[in-house]
Design a protein around this motif. Structure first.
Motif, PDB file in Angstrom:
ATOM      1  N   GLY A 239     -39.662  32.697 -29.229  1.00  0.00           N
ATOM      2  CA  GLY A 239     -40.212  33.592 -30.226  1.00  0.00           C
ATOM      3  C   GLY A 239     -40.392  34.995 -29.683  1.00  0.00           C
ATOM      4  N   LEU A 240     -40.601  35.943 -30.585  1.00  0.00           N
ATOM      5  CA  LEU A 240     -40.740  37.340 -30.221  1.00  0.00           C
ATOM      6  C   LEU A 240     -41.639  38.005 -31.250  1.00  0.00           C
ATOM      7  CD1 LEU A 240     -39.345  39.030 -27.916  1.00  0.00           C
ATOM      8  CD2 LEU A 240     -37.802  39.892 -29.692  1.00  0.00           C
ATOM      9  N   PHE A 241     -42.447  38.948 -30.796  1.00  0.00           N
ATOM     10  CA  PHE A 241     -43.356  39.670 -31.683  1.00  0.00           C
ATOM     11  C   PHE A 241     -43.048  41.161 -31.587  1.00  0.00           C
ATOM     12  CE2 PHE A 241     -48.120  40.923 -32.259  1.00  0.00           C
ATOM     13  CZ  PHE A 241     -47.842  41.418 -33.522  1.00  0.00           C
ATOM     14  N   ILE A 242     -42.582  41.732 -32.704  1.00  0.00           N
ATOM     15  CA  ILE A 242     -42.226  43.150 -32.782  1.00  0.00           C
ATOM     16  C   ILE A 242     -43.177  43.833 -33.756  1.00  0.00           C
ATOM     17  CG2 ILE A 242     -40.399  44.825 -33.233  1.00  0.00           C
ATOM     18  CD1 ILE A 242     -39.705  42.808 -31.028  1.00  0.00           C
ATOM     19  N   ALA A 243     -43.823  44.905 -33.318  1.00  0.00           N
ATOM     20  CA  ALA A 243     -44.706  45.674 -34.191  1.00  0.00           C
ATOM     21  C   ALA A 243     -44.121  47.056 -34.438  1.00  0.00           C
ATOM     22  CB  ALA A 243     -46.102  45.802 -33.577  1.00  0.00           C
ATOM     23  N   PHE A 244     -44.194  47.518 -35.676  1.00  0.00           N
ATOM     24  CA  PHE A 244     -43.794  48.877 -36.030  1.00  0.00           C
ATOM     25  C   PHE A 244     -45.048  49.710 -36.236  1.00  0.00           C
ATOM     26  CE2 PHE A 244     -39.834  46.776 -36.892  1.00  0.00           C
ATOM     27  CZ  PHE A 244     -38.855  47.746 -36.698  1.00  0.00           C
ATOM     28  N   GLU A 245     -45.107  50.851 -35.570  1.00  0.00           N
ATOM     29  CA  GLU A 245     -46.254  51.744 -35.673  1.00  0.00           C
ATOM     30  C   GLU A 245     -45.791  53.158 -36.027  1.00  0.00           C
ATOM     31  OE1 GLU A 245     -49.231  50.772 -35.715  1.00  0.00           O
ATOM     32  OE2 GLU A 245     -49.622  49.195 -34.255  1.00  0.00           O
ATOM     33  N   GLY A 246     -46.750  53.967 -36.445  1.00  0.00           N
ATOM     34  CA  GLY A 246     -46.452  55.356 -36.772  1.00  0.00           C
ATOM     35  C   GLY A 246     -47.310  55.834 -37.924  1.00  0.00           C
ATOM     36  N   GLY A 247     -47.325  57.128 -38.139  1.00  0.00           N
ATOM     37  CA  GLY A 247     -48.114  57.700 -39.209  1.00  0.00           C
ATOM     38  C   GLY A 247     -47.582  57.337 -40.579  1.00  0.00           C
ATOM     39  N   ASP A 248     -48.386  57.621 -41.597  1.00  0.00           N
ATOM     40  CA  ASP A 248     -47.972  57.355 -42.971  1.00  0.00           C
ATOM     41  C   ASP A 248     -46.749  58.195 -43.317  1.00  0.00           C
ATOM     42  OD1 ASP A 248     -50.139  55.548 -44.021  1.00  0.00           O
ATOM     43  OD2 ASP A 248     -51.362  57.211 -43.286  1.00  0.00           O
ATOM     44  N   GLY A 249     -45.755  57.538 -43.925  1.00  0.00           N
ATOM     45  CA  GLY A 249     -44.523  58.220 -44.271  1.00  0.00           C
ATOM     46  C   GLY A 249     -43.468  58.208 -43.185  1.00  0.00           C
ATOM     47  N   ALA A 250     -43.705  57.448 -42.117  1.00  0.00           N
ATOM     48  CA  ALA A 250     -42.747  57.419 -41.007  1.00  0.00           C
ATOM     49  C   ALA A 250     -41.523  56.564 -41.299  1.00  0.00           C
ATOM     50  CB  ALA A 250     -43.439  56.914 -39.739  1.00  0.00           C
ATOM     51  N   GLY A 251     -41.616  55.668 -42.282  1.00  0.00           N
ATOM     52  CA  GLY A 251     -40.483  54.789 -42.593  1.00  0.00           C
ATOM     53  C   GLY A 251     -40.578  53.435 -41.937  1.00  0.00           C
ATOM     54  N   LYS A 252     -41.771  52.992 -41.596  1.00  0.00           N
ATOM     55  CA  LYS A 252     -41.948  51.709 -40.921  1.00  0.00           C
ATOM     56  C   LYS A 252     -41.460  50.538 -41.764  1.00  0.00           C
ATOM     57  CE  LYS A 252     -46.290  52.360 -40.534  1.00  0.00           C
ATOM     58  NZ  LYS A 252     -46.193  53.683 -41.205  1.00  0.00           N
ATOM     59  N   SER A 253     -41.820  50.538 -43.039  1.00  0.00           N
ATOM     60  CA  SER A 253     -41.428  49.421 -43.903  1.00  0.00           C
ATOM     61  C   SER A 253     -39.913  49.321 -44.027  1.00  0.00           C
ATOM     62  CB  SER A 253     -42.066  49.580 -45.289  1.00  0.00           C
ATOM     63  OG  SER A 253     -43.474  49.532 -45.199  1.00  0.00           O
ATOM     64  N   THR A 254     -39.254  50.474 -44.151  1.00  0.00           N
ATOM     65  CA  THR A 254     -37.794  50.487 -44.247  1.00  0.00           C
ATOM     66  C   THR A 254     -37.165  49.907 -42.989  1.00  0.00           C
ATOM     67  OG1 THR A 254     -37.793  52.405 -45.716  1.00  0.00           O
ATOM     68  CG2 THR A 254     -35.765  51.969 -44.471  1.00  0.00           C
ATOM     69  N   GLN A 255     -37.629  50.342 -41.824  1.00  0.00           N
ATOM     70  CA  GLN A 255     -37.045  49.862 -40.575  1.00  0.00           C
ATOM     71  C   GLN A 255     -37.393  48.405 -40.304  1.00  0.00           C
ATOM     72  OE1 GLN A 255     -34.731  51.306 -38.845  1.00  0.00           O
ATOM     73  NE2 GLN A 255     -34.780  53.050 -40.258  1.00  0.00           N
ATOM     74  N   ALA A 256     -38.582  47.974 -40.702  1.00  0.00           N
ATOM     75  CA  ALA A 256     -38.945  46.561 -40.553  1.00  0.00           C
ATOM     76  C   ALA A 256     -38.024  45.684 -41.398  1.00  0.00           C
ATOM     77  CB  ALA A 256     -40.399  46.346 -40.945  1.00  0.00           C
ATOM     78  N   GLN A 257     -37.721  46.137 -42.605  1.00  0.00           N
ATOM     79  CA  GLN A 257     -36.811  45.387 -43.467  1.00  0.00           C
ATOM     80  C   GLN A 257     -35.398  45.366 -42.903  1.00  0.00           C
ATOM     81  OE1 GLN A 257     -37.186  43.376 -46.024  1.00  0.00           O
ATOM     82  NE2 GLN A 257     -34.968  43.056 -45.991  1.00  0.00           N
ATOM     83  N   ARG A 258     -34.942  46.497 -42.382  1.00  0.00           N
ATOM     84  CA  ARG A 258     -33.592  46.554 -41.813  1.00  0.00           C
ATOM     85  C   ARG A 258     -33.474  45.621 -40.613  1.00  0.00           C
ATOM     86  NH1 ARG A 258     -30.534  51.222 -43.317  1.00  0.00           N
ATOM     87  NH2 ARG A 258     -28.993  50.431 -41.842  1.00  0.00           N
ATOM     88  N   LEU A 259     -34.487  45.623 -39.754  1.00  0.00           N
ATOM     89  CA  LEU A 259     -34.455  44.735 -38.588  1.00  0.00           C
ATOM     90  C   LEU A 259     -34.495  43.277 -39.020  1.00  0.00           C
ATOM     91  CD1 LEU A 259     -34.534  44.261 -35.535  1.00  0.00           C
ATOM     92  CD2 LEU A 259     -37.031  44.455 -35.665  1.00  0.00           C
ATOM     93  N   THR A 260     -35.332  42.969 -39.988  1.00  0.00           N
ATOM     94  CA  THR A 260     -35.428  41.594 -40.488  1.00  0.00           C
ATOM     95  C   THR A 260     -34.075  41.109 -40.989  1.00  0.00           C
ATOM     96  OG1 THR A 260     -37.759  41.853 -41.094  1.00  0.00           O
ATOM     97  CG2 THR A 260     -36.530  40.114 -42.209  1.00  0.00           C
ATOM     98  N   ALA A 261     -33.417  41.919 -41.791  1.00  0.00           N
ATOM     99  CA  ALA A 261     -32.123  41.523 -42.358  1.00  0.00           C
ATOM    100  C   ALA A 261     -31.078  41.324 -41.266  1.00  0.00           C
ATOM    101  CB  ALA A 261     -31.661  42.583 -43.355  1.00  0.00           C
ATOM    102  N   ALA A 262     -31.053  42.202 -40.275  1.00  0.00           N
ATOM    103  CA  ALA A 262     -30.060  42.100 -39.203  1.00  0.00           C
ATOM    104  C   ALA A 262     -30.278  40.835 -38.375  1.00  0.00           C
ATOM    105  CB  ALA A 262     -30.136  43.332 -38.311  1.00  0.00           C
ATOM    106  N   LEU A 263     -31.535  40.519 -38.082  1.00  0.00           N
ATOM    107  CA  LEU A 263     -31.819  39.326 -37.286  1.00  0.00           C
ATOM    108  C   LEU A 263     -31.539  38.051 -38.071  1.00  0.00           C
ATOM    109  CD1 LEU A 263     -35.096  40.448 -35.482  1.00  0.00           C
ATOM    110  CD2 LEU A 263     -32.796  40.267 -34.505  1.00  0.00           C
TER     111      LEU A 263
END
Length: 216
Positions: A12-36
């Motif tokens: 298993g692996l635990f990846i966290a996305f951090e950053g200020g509001d509007g950084a695009g975390k949700s978009t990148q989390a979804q892209r990584l999820t789909a690729a994996l």
């Protein structure tokens, strides 16, 4: 949250996305999820605050307008309580099953927003959350660094109203940005810091490349 079948015996692996509001975390989390998932991995995508029934209730309480005054200490405790349930009920069990957990925000956000933004003290807030999670930390934290003014422009481009945190003044978000970057310097091996202004595809490729290095 989404899952697919995982090959037997994978770690298993635990990846966290951090950053200020509007950084695009949700978009990148979804892209990584789909690729994996395309690579055959079981992926649990989740978010904070939230991720559990009680966490989603706490999310509404602390982020939505109209719940009356929420002082800084109460706010910090609500986030920590949501995180405690999230780790115990979702994140740790998924990692132990061999899944990859992709989480939108984790402890670094509390350190930045409540520790620095609310001036409660970064170390005090960090220790509270270490206790709440029994010291459970990500294998990798992806920090998407965004200029607060650019973040606000991104957030207000759509029709969705800003939540309690997003609607704070730019000075608040500047303190948060500085604290995120400071945290990344303390343990650079566990962080991937990226300029959120880069093209979405370029960011997604950089994130995936780093995560693949961590997978067996």
């Amino acid at each position: 949250m989404s899952t697919t079948d995982s090959p037997a015996g994978t770690a298993g692996l635990f990846i966290a996305f951090e950053g200020g509001d509007g950084a695009g975390k949700s978009t990148q989390a979804q892209r990584l999820t789909a690729a994996l998932q395309e690579a055959g991995r079981t992926v649990v995508r989740t978010r904070e605050p939230g991720g559990t029934p009680v966490g989603e209730q706490l999310r509404s309480l602390v982020l939505e307008h109209g719940n009356g005054e929420i002082d800084a200490r109460t706010e910090a405790l609500i986030f920590a309580a949501s995180r405690a349930a999230h780790v115990a009920q979702v994140i740790r069990p998924a990692v132990e099953r061999g899944s990859v957990v992709v989480c939108d925000r984790y402890i670094d956000s509390s350190v930045a927003y409540q520790g620095s933004g609310r001036s409660l003290g970064t170390e005090e807030v960090r220790q509270l959350n270490i206790w709440a999670t029994e010291g459970f930390t990500p294998d990798l934290t992806v920090l998407l660094d965004v200029d607060p003014e650019q973040g606000r422009l991104r957030r207000t481009a759509g029709d969705a109203p800003e939540d309690r945190m997003e609607s704070e003044p730019d000075a608040f978000h500047l303190r948060i940005r500085r604290t995120f970057l400071e945290q990344a310097t303390t343990d650079p091996g566990h962080y991937l810091v990226l300029d959120a202004a880069r093209p979405v595809d370029e960011l997604a490729g950089a994130v995936l490349a780093r995560v693949l290095e961590l997978l067996p």
